[in-house]
Write an enzyme that holds these catalytic residues in place. Sequence first.
Site, PDB file in Angstrom:
ATOM      1  N   LEU A 135       0.846  -1.193   0.000  1.00  0.00           N
ATOM      2  CA  LEU A 135       0.000   0.000   0.000  1.00  0.00           C
ATOM      3  C   LEU A 135       0.881   1.243   0.000  1.00  0.00           C
ATOM      4  O   LEU A 135       1.872   1.296   0.735  1.00  0.00           O
ATOM      5  CB  LEU A 135      -0.873   0.024   1.261  1.00  0.00           C
ATOM      6  N   GLU A 136       0.515   2.239  -0.782  1.00  0.00           N
ATOM      7  CA  GLU A 136       1.217   3.520  -0.751  1.00  0.00           C
ATOM      8  C   GLU A 136       0.255   4.572  -0.236  1.00  0.00           C
ATOM      9  O   GLU A 136      -0.861   4.701  -0.751  1.00  0.00           O
ATOM     10  CB  GLU A 136       1.718   3.908  -2.138  1.00  0.00           C
TER      11      GLU A 136
END
Length: 187
Positions: A135-136
């Site tokens: 996840l960013e």
Amino acid sequence: MTIKSDRWIREQAARGMISPFEPGQVRERAGEKIISFGTSSYGYDVRCAPHFKIFTNVYSATVDPKAFDARSFVDVHDDCCIIPPNSFALASTVEYFRIPEDVLVICLGKSTYARCGIIVNVTPLEPEWEGHVTLEFSNTTNLPAKIYANEGVAQMLFFQSDERCEVTYRDRGGKYQGQTGVTLPRP
């Protein structure tokens, strides 16, 4: 393609598509309100694991996807992560996914974070991809932003095709197949 319902998601989870799996929507833990996770009407809200990589320019490294310098990040293991203003952090889902051969998964950030200027970016989970999702989190504000581990951060939407694609992620030997934890760019 059709979007799949909560019933379909529970059936697929029983076959190992999502692990660990929460069949309902969890909004409270130990009497405290949390950002919800688990099965929703037409999706699954994933949780963020407690290992974060926060972007830093301490070493003045160049961000290069073909030659990534791991010194661009500071590792944090905690129940929350503070992302500096106009910066970003990487994390992974608590959940491990095994995507069926005729399914494509799109991820969207939860509104609770979006309303705080925190954008969640995840590329599509392709047919037969498996692993923890990296996840960013982009903090688009000029203030520090907080992300909570083991609480909901994004929603996965499942689209099933009426036919199998010619080449799945597994067929082509995708470089992120089977990733665990936070996975940095691979050339």
